[in-house]
Design a protein around this motif. Structure first.
Motif, mmCIF file in Angstrom:
data_model
loop_
_atom_site.group_PDB
_atom_site.id
_atom_site.type_symbol
_atom_site.label_atom_id
_atom_site.label_comp_id
_atom_site.label_asym_id
_atom_site.label_seq_id
_atom_site.Cartn_x
_atom_site.Cartn_y
_atom_site.Cartn_z
ATOM 1 N N ALA A 243 -4.221 3.810 -8.892
ATOM 2 C CA ALA A 243 -3.551 3.575 -7.611
ATOM 3 C C ALA A 243 -4.545 3.668 -6.456
ATOM 4 O O ALA A 243 -4.495 2.869 -5.513
ATOM 5 C CB ALA A 243 -2.413 4.573 -7.430
ATOM 6 N N HIS A 244 -5.473 4.610 -6.543
ATOM 7 C CA HIS A 244 -6.504 4.755 -5.515
ATOM 8 C C HIS A 244 -7.335 3.472 -5.391
ATOM 9 O O HIS A 244 -7.614 3.005 -4.284
ATOM 10 C CB HIS A 244 -7.403 5.947 -5.851
ATOM 11 C CG HIS A 244 -8.548 6.119 -4.914
ATOM 12 N ND1 HIS A 244 -8.411 6.718 -3.686
ATOM 13 C CD2 HIS A 244 -9.851 5.746 -5.026
ATOM 14 C CE1 HIS A 244 -9.589 6.702 -3.068
ATOM 15 N NE2 HIS A 244 -10.475 6.131 -3.871
ATOM 16 N N ASN A 245 -7.725 2.904 -6.516
ATOM 17 C CA ASN A 245 -8.520 1.674 -6.502
ATOM 18 C C ASN A 245 -7.744 0.518 -5.881
ATOM 19 O O ASN A 245 -8.295 -0.248 -5.082
ATOM 20 C CB ASN A 245 -8.958 1.310 -7.919
ATOM 21 C CG ASN A 245 -9.983 2.271 -8.461
ATOM 22 O OD1 ASN A 245 -10.691 2.942 -7.723
ATOM 23 N ND2 ASN A 245 -10.058 2.369 -9.781
ATOM 24 N N VAL A 246 -6.480 0.391 -6.242
ATOM 25 C CA VAL A 246 -5.644 -0.677 -5.678
ATOM 26 C C VAL A 246 -5.463 -0.470 -4.183
ATOM 27 O O VAL A 246 -5.516 -1.423 -3.401
ATOM 28 C CB VAL A 246 -4.279 -0.747 -6.394
ATOM 29 C CG1 VAL A 246 -3.337 -1.718 -5.687
ATOM 30 C CG2 VAL A 246 -4.453 -1.147 -7.858
ATOM 31 N N LYS A 247 -5.267 0.792 -3.783
ATOM 32 C CA LYS A 247 -5.077 1.110 -2.363
ATOM 33 C C LYS A 247 -6.247 0.596 -1.531
ATOM 34 O O LYS A 247 -6.070 -0.106 -0.537
ATOM 35 C CB LYS A 247 -4.921 2.617 -2.175
ATOM 36 C CG LYS A 247 -4.813 3.055 -0.725
ATOM 37 C CD LYS A 247 -4.804 4.562 -0.583
ATOM 38 C CE LYS A 247 -6.173 5.136 -0.876
ATOM 39 N NZ LYS A 247 -6.278 6.577 -0.640
ATOM 40 N N GLY A 248 -7.453 0.927 -1.938
ATOM 41 C CA GLY A 248 -8.629 0.524 -1.165
ATOM 42 C C GLY A 248 -8.862 -0.969 -1.156
ATOM 43 O O GLY A 248 -9.129 -1.564 -0.105
ATOM 44 N N ALA A 249 -8.736 -1.577 -2.316
ATOM 45 C CA ALA A 249 -8.993 -3.015 -2.417
ATOM 46 C C ALA A 249 -7.949 -3.824 -1.649
ATOM 47 O O ALA A 249 -8.285 -4.786 -0.950
ATOM 48 C CB ALA A 249 -9.024 -3.444 -3.884
ATOM 49 N N ALA B 124 0.547 1.759 -3.268
ATOM 50 C CA ALA B 124 -0.509 2.408 -4.058
ATOM 51 C C ALA B 124 -0.849 3.781 -3.478
ATOM 52 O O ALA B 124 -1.065 4.738 -4.230
ATOM 53 C CB ALA B 124 -1.747 1.525 -4.115
ATOM 54 N N GLU B 125 -0.871 3.894 -2.162
ATOM 55 C CA GLU B 125 -1.155 5.185 -1.541
ATOM 56 C C GLU B 125 -0.061 6.206 -1.868
ATOM 57 O O GLU B 125 -0.360 7.358 -2.211
ATOM 58 C CB GLU B 125 -1.294 5.048 -0.029
ATOM 59 C CG GLU B 125 -1.611 6.356 0.650
ATOM 60 C CD GLU B 125 -1.866 6.216 2.138
ATOM 61 O OE1 GLU B 125 -2.512 7.117 2.680
ATOM 62 O OE2 GLU B 125 -1.420 5.228 2.750
ATOM 63 N N GLU B 126 1.198 5.795 -1.764
ATOM 64 C CA GLU B 126 2.302 6.687 -2.106
ATOM 65 C C GLU B 126 2.192 7.149 -3.562
ATOM 66 O O GLU B 126 2.393 8.326 -3.869
ATOM 67 C CB GLU B 126 3.641 5.982 -1.903
ATOM 68 C CG GLU B 126 3.999 5.732 -0.457
ATOM 69 C CD GLU B 126 5.229 4.843 -0.316
ATOM 70 O OE1 GLU B 126 6.018 4.716 -1.278
ATOM 71 O OE2 GLU B 126 5.394 4.258 0.774
#
Length: 116
Positions: free
Chosen positions: A53-59, A72-74
């Motif tokens: 989720a962290h990777n998706v959040k940033g990208a 993704a952040e949640e």
């Protein structure tokens, strides 16, 4: 799905060439993001789900895909909370995020085509 990368474009001085590159890389990585999210759920691995989720959040934030970034952040924050023992409560959010990532290449490619 609505996609408005205005804020992301502003952060990169409205460089549509750079945005196109970022979107192209994101589209290429989407299957990997989906695979990692699904594998984490299948393996009941909260740590791996939080990392994915962290990777998706940033990208997704980098290209202004706010709906994916927020979800993704949640998901990341929820996975990192102490005391969480079961991944079952995150399966719906993960499935929604996977659905967004599955749909987004189409509208992202449409943005690229209309912003040469």
């Amino acid at each position: 799905m609505h996609y408005d990368p205005s804020a992301a474009l502003a952060r990169i001085d409205k460089d549509t060439g750079l945005m196109t590159l970022l979107i192209t890389v994101f589209i290429k990585e989407c299957p990997k993001y989906i695979s990692k999210l699904q594998a984490a759920c299948d393996n009941q691995d909260l740590h791996a789900l939080g990392d994915a989720a962290h990777n998706v959040k940033g990208a997704s934030a980098a290209i202004g895909l706010d709906v994916a970034s927020s979800l993704a952040e949640e998901l990341e924050v929820a996975c990192r909370q102490s005391g969480v023992k079961s991944i079952a409560s995150f399966e719906t959010s993960t499935a929604r995020l996977v659905d967004i990532l599955t749909q987004c290449p189409e509208f992202l490619n449409n943005w690229i085509k209309s912003n040469p």
